[in-house]
Write a protein that holds these residues in place. Structure first.
Motif, PDB file in Angstrom:
ATOM      1  N   PRO A   1       0.813  -1.215   0.000  1.00 48.90           N
ATOM      2  CA  PRO A   1       0.000   0.000   0.000  1.00 48.90           C
ATOM      3  C   PRO A   1       0.852   1.275   0.000  1.00 48.90           C
ATOM      4  CG  PRO A   1       0.020  -0.967   2.191  1.00 48.90           C
ATOM      5  CD  PRO A   1       0.734  -1.936   1.293  1.00 48.90           C
ATOM      6  N   VAL A   2       0.315   2.315  -0.633  1.00 50.90           N
ATOM      7  CA  VAL A   2       0.926   3.653  -0.569  1.00 50.90           C
ATOM      8  C   VAL A   2       0.231   4.412   0.556  1.00 50.90           C
ATOM      9  CG1 VAL A   2       1.299   5.832  -1.779  1.00 50.90           C
ATOM     10  CG2 VAL A   2       1.553   3.649  -3.003  1.00 50.90           C
ATOM     11  N   ILE A   3       0.985   4.664   1.613  1.00 53.12           N
ATOM     12  CA  ILE A   3       0.432   5.237   2.848  1.00 53.12           C
ATOM     13  C   ILE A   3       0.980   6.643   3.055  1.00 53.12           C
ATOM     14  CG2 ILE A   3       0.313   4.977   5.359  1.00 53.12           C
ATOM     15  CD1 ILE A   3       0.727   1.940   4.919  1.00 53.12           C
ATOM     16  N   PHE A   4       0.095   7.617   3.121  1.00 53.58           N
ATOM     17  CA  PHE A   4       0.499   8.998   3.417  1.00 53.58           C
ATOM     18  C   PHE A   4       0.448   9.212   4.933  1.00 53.58           C
ATOM     19  CE2 PHE A   4       0.212  11.668  -0.650  1.00 53.58           C
ATOM     20  CZ  PHE A   4       0.343  10.578  -1.498  1.00 53.58           C
ATOM     21  N   LEU A   5       1.540   9.744   5.483  1.00 58.57           N
ATOM     22  CA  LEU A   5       1.553  10.110   6.903  1.00 58.57           C
ATOM     23  C   LEU A   5       1.050  11.540   7.010  1.00 58.57           C
ATOM     24  CD1 LEU A   5       2.524   7.693   8.386  1.00 58.57           C
ATOM     25  CD2 LEU A   5       4.221   8.001   6.606  1.00 58.57           C
TER      26      LEU A   5
ATOM     27  N   VAL B   1      -2.978  13.515  -2.731  1.00 59.30           N
ATOM     28  CA  VAL B   1      -3.535  12.554  -1.775  1.00 59.30           C
ATOM     29  C   VAL B   1      -4.674  11.779  -2.441  1.00 59.30           C
ATOM     30  CG1 VAL B   1      -4.522  12.260   0.532  1.00 59.30           C
ATOM     31  CG2 VAL B   1      -2.937  14.151   0.098  1.00 59.30           C
ATOM     32  N   GLU B   2      -5.583  12.508  -3.113  1.00 54.99           N
ATOM     33  CA  GLU B   2      -6.722  11.854  -3.781  1.00 54.99           C
ATOM     34  C   GLU B   2      -6.258  10.870  -4.843  1.00 54.99           C
ATOM     35  OE1 GLU B   2      -9.618  15.810  -3.407  1.00 54.99           O
ATOM     36  OE2 GLU B   2      -8.956  15.105  -5.386  1.00 54.99           O
ATOM     37  N   LEU B   3      -5.229  11.259  -5.603  1.00 50.55           N
ATOM     38  CA  LEU B   3      -4.789  10.427  -6.729  1.00 50.55           C
ATOM     39  C   LEU B   3      -3.981   9.210  -6.286  1.00 50.55           C
ATOM     40  CD1 LEU B   3      -3.757  13.239  -9.241  1.00 50.55           C
ATOM     41  CD2 LEU B   3      -5.506  11.485  -9.678  1.00 50.55           C
ATOM     42  N   GLU B   4      -3.187   9.353  -5.240  1.00 54.07           N
ATOM     43  CA  GLU B   4      -2.180   8.311  -4.957  1.00 54.07           C
ATOM     44  C   GLU B   4      -2.290   7.617  -3.596  1.00 54.07           C
ATOM     45  OE1 GLU B   4      -0.021   6.946  -7.035  1.00 54.07           O
ATOM     46  OE2 GLU B   4      -0.701   8.239  -8.685  1.00 54.07           O
ATOM     47  N   ALA B   5      -3.018   8.210  -2.646  1.00 55.81           N
ATOM     48  CA  ALA B   5      -3.022   7.586  -1.310  1.00 55.81           C
ATOM     49  C   ALA B   5      -3.976   6.401  -1.266  1.00 55.81           C
ATOM     50  CB  ALA B   5      -3.403   8.614  -0.249  1.00 55.81           C
ATOM     51  N   ASP B   6      -3.455   5.228  -0.876  1.00 56.96           N
ATOM     52  CA  ASP B   6      -4.332   4.089  -0.581  1.00 56.96           C
ATOM     53  C   ASP B   6      -4.898   4.248   0.823  1.00 56.96           C
ATOM     54  OD1 ASP B   6      -3.766   2.861  -3.040  1.00 56.96           O
ATOM     55  OD2 ASP B   6      -1.888   2.048  -2.230  1.00 56.96           O
ATOM     56  N   GLU B   7      -4.196   5.039   1.630  1.00 58.71           N
ATOM     57  CA  GLU B   7      -4.527   5.126   3.044  1.00 58.71           C
ATOM     58  C   GLU B   7      -3.791   6.335   3.627  1.00 58.71           C
ATOM     59  OE1 GLU B   7      -3.298   1.411   4.647  1.00 58.71           O
ATOM     60  OE2 GLU B   7      -3.474   2.055   6.707  1.00 58.71           O
ATOM     61  N   GLU B   8      -4.366   6.959   4.679  1.00 57.66           N
ATOM     62  CA  GLU B   8      -3.670   8.008   5.424  1.00 57.66           C
ATOM     63  C   GLU B   8      -3.554   7.564   6.876  1.00 57.66           C
ATOM     64  OE1 GLU B   8      -4.746  12.333   4.609  1.00 57.66           O
ATOM     65  OE2 GLU B   8      -6.287  11.287   3.451  1.00 57.66           O
ATOM     66  N   LEU B   9      -2.376   7.712   7.445  1.00 58.93           N
ATOM     67  CA  LEU B   9      -2.156   7.354   8.845  1.00 58.93           C
ATOM     68  C   LEU B   9      -1.612   8.540   9.625  1.00 58.93           C
ATOM     69  CD1 LEU B   9      -0.493   3.790   8.677  1.00 58.93           C
ATOM     70  CD2 LEU B   9      -2.859   4.342   9.288  1.00 58.93           C
ATOM     71  N   SER B  10      -2.054   8.664  10.880  1.00 56.23           N
ATOM     72  CA  SER B  10      -1.550   9.652  11.830  1.00 56.23           C
ATOM     73  C   SER B  10      -1.004   8.907  13.034  1.00 56.23           C
ATOM     74  CB  SER B  10      -2.692  10.574  12.262  1.00 56.23           C
ATOM     75  OG  SER B  10      -2.347  11.272  13.446  1.00 56.23           O
ATOM     76  N   LEU B  11      -0.067   9.519  13.742  1.00 61.44           N
ATOM     77  CA  LEU B  11       0.431   8.908  14.979  1.00 61.44           C
ATOM     78  C   LEU B  11      -0.410   9.307  16.177  1.00 61.44           C
ATOM     79  CD1 LEU B  11       4.315   9.080  14.807  1.00 61.44           C
ATOM     80  CD2 LEU B  11       2.761   7.319  13.959  1.00 61.44           C
ATOM     81  N   GLY B  12      -1.164  10.393  16.063  1.00 63.36           N
ATOM     82  CA  GLY B  12      -1.944  10.844  17.215  1.00 63.36           C
ATOM     83  C   GLY B  12      -2.107  12.346  17.208  1.00 63.36           C
ATOM     84  N   ASP B  13      -2.719  12.848  18.254  1.00 65.11           N
ATOM     85  CA  ASP B  13      -3.102  14.250  18.281  1.00 65.11           C
ATOM     86  C   ASP B  13      -2.025  15.132  18.885  1.00 65.11           C
ATOM     87  OD1 ASP B  13      -5.428  13.522  17.039  1.00 65.11           O
ATOM     88  OD2 ASP B  13      -6.538  13.285  18.913  1.00 65.11           O
ATOM     89  N   PHE B  14      -0.948  15.278  18.159  1.00 66.74           N
ATOM     90  CA  PHE B  14       0.113  16.225  18.491  1.00 66.74           C
ATOM     91  C   PHE B  14       0.743  16.622  17.166  1.00 66.74           C
ATOM     92  CE2 PHE B  14       2.925  12.751  17.657  1.00 66.74           C
ATOM     93  CZ  PHE B  14       2.310  11.639  18.218  1.00 66.74           C
ATOM     94  N   VAL B  15       1.475  17.720  17.167  1.00 66.39           N
ATOM     95  CA  VAL B  15       1.965  18.279  15.900  1.00 66.39           C
ATOM     96  C   VAL B  15       3.469  18.062  15.747  1.00 66.39           C
ATOM     97  CG1 VAL B  15       2.098  20.334  14.448  1.00 66.39           C
ATOM     98  CG2 VAL B  15       0.142  20.020  15.978  1.00 66.39           C
ATOM     99  N   LEU B  16       3.846  17.337  14.710  1.00 69.73           N
ATOM    100  CA  LEU B  16       5.247  17.155  14.336  1.00 69.73           C
ATOM    101  C   LEU B  16       5.605  18.222  13.312  1.00 69.73           C
ATOM    102  CD1 LEU B  16       5.161  13.273  13.785  1.00 69.73           C
ATOM    103  CD2 LEU B  16       6.034  14.490  15.785  1.00 69.73           C
ATOM    104  N   SER B  17       6.890  18.366  13.027  1.00 72.00           N
ATOM    105  CA  SER B  17       7.275  19.354  12.021  1.00 72.00           C
ATOM    106  C   SER B  17       7.362  18.744  10.630  1.00 72.00           C
ATOM    107  CB  SER B  17       8.577  20.045  12.415  1.00 72.00           C
ATOM    108  OG  SER B  17       9.544  19.095  12.751  1.00 72.00           O
ATOM    109  N   GLY B  18       7.133  17.455  10.518  1.00 72.64           N
ATOM    110  CA  GLY B  18       7.117  16.808   9.214  1.00 72.64           C
ATOM    111  C   GLY B  18       6.772  15.345   9.357  1.00 72.64           C
ATOM    112  N   GLY B  19       6.552  14.669   8.249  1.00 76.36           N
ATOM    113  CA  GLY B  19       6.123  13.275   8.284  1.00 76.36           C
ATOM    114  C   GLY B  19       7.258  12.268   8.418  1.00 76.36           C
TER     115      GLY B  19
END
Ligand code: 9D3
Length: 257
Positions: free
Chosen positions: A83-87, A123-141
């Motif tokens: 799968p192609v997974i967007f963080l 994201v619409e064209l290529e993401a099979d799935e989107e994943l997050s680590l949780g409710d905090f803000v990182l500076s990048g994926g």
């Protein structure tokens, strides 16, 4: 397992796996890890990968063309079924269950964003799935991708730690770990629990189960609600709760006297 990360800072991802259990698994060929940099697909003369957001607002957005080219290049080299997974902060929460599913598959393409995010059409064209680590803000994926890689690779047959995965499936996920101790027996006046020094394996197992259940009840009501305890487990938890009540009462007494 074939892992490709699409990101603007490959050194962050590759550097995270120079040592440790996962680093060794990658060296041994248990999994392969490649990075594809959208910058390499950006047009001369400036090789720019970002632009100002339509509609205004702060920051920059990753431009569609270099991202699309990079993701498609990564997908083309990945095995079918990877799968192609967007963080992204908008994704579904990553979990041990998802890690196990990914570890049983042929690989994954992890796409890490930067700045304010990726143009939504990519994201619409290529993401099979989107994943997050949780409710905090990182500076990048990138760090999020590292977390997913680590959680998956340590489960692969051949990685140190894979022998523990059966145990984890049945027990460790769903309740918190019991406390661990090692030598010396006394540290600054604090003795390790006597039962652990005694060598009675059944007693040790029971004590650890009680601690795991008790800590889960005390610290993680969300996990606790999902547990379906048997008779022994309910008895052990009741013991823990009774001892905990006494501790609270003693602490209150200390405050008053
Ligand atoms: C939520 C903040 N966004 C609106 C102001 C801006 C934004 C900040 C940081 C958008 C993306 C990012 C970078 N974060 C990730 O790429 C990311 C992430 C995260 O920040 N938290 C938890 N999981 C993840 S997965 C990818």
């Amino acid at each position: 397992m074939h892992i490709t990360t699409v990101c603007l800072h490959p050194e962050m991802v590759l550097g995270a796996f120079k040592g440790g259990v996962c680093g060794r698994a990658l060296e041994a060929g248990t999994a392969s890890l490649r990075c594809v940099n959208p910058r390499d697909f950006a047009a001369e003369p400036h090789r720019s990968v970002d632009d100002r957001p339509y509609g205004g607002g702060p920051g920059m957005v990753l431009s569609p063309a270099p991202m699309l080219a990079a993701v498609r290049s990564a997908r083309a080299e990945a095995p079918g079924g990877a799968p192609v997974i967007f963080l992204t902060p908008q994704g579904e929460r990553f979990s041990q269950q998802r890690a196990r599913q990914l570890a049983s598959g042929p690989g994954m393409v992890l796409v890490a964003g930067r700045y304010e995010g990726i143009d939504e059409r990519v994201v619409e064209l290529e993401a099979d799935e989107e994943l997050s680590l949780g409710d905090f803000v990182l500076s990048g994926g990138e760090l999020a991708a590292c977390v997913v890689i680590d959680a998956v690779v340590r489960l692969l047959p051949g990685a140190l730690g894979d022998d523990r995965s059966a145990e984890e499936d049945s027990f460790s996920v769903g309740v918190l770990d019991f406390p661990q101790y090692t030598r010396p027996a006394v540290v600054e006046g604090r003795a390790a629990p006597e039962v652990l020094l005694g060598g009675d394996h059944e007693q040790v197992r029971t004590w650890r189960l009680k601690q795991s259940l008790g800590r889960t009840w005390k610290r993680r009501p969300d996990l606790f609600t999902a547990l379906d305890l048997n008779e022994q487990e309910r008895r052990l938890l009741a013991e823990f709760q009774a001892e905990y009540d006494i501790k609270i009462r003693d602490a209150k007494d200390d405050q008053h006297h």
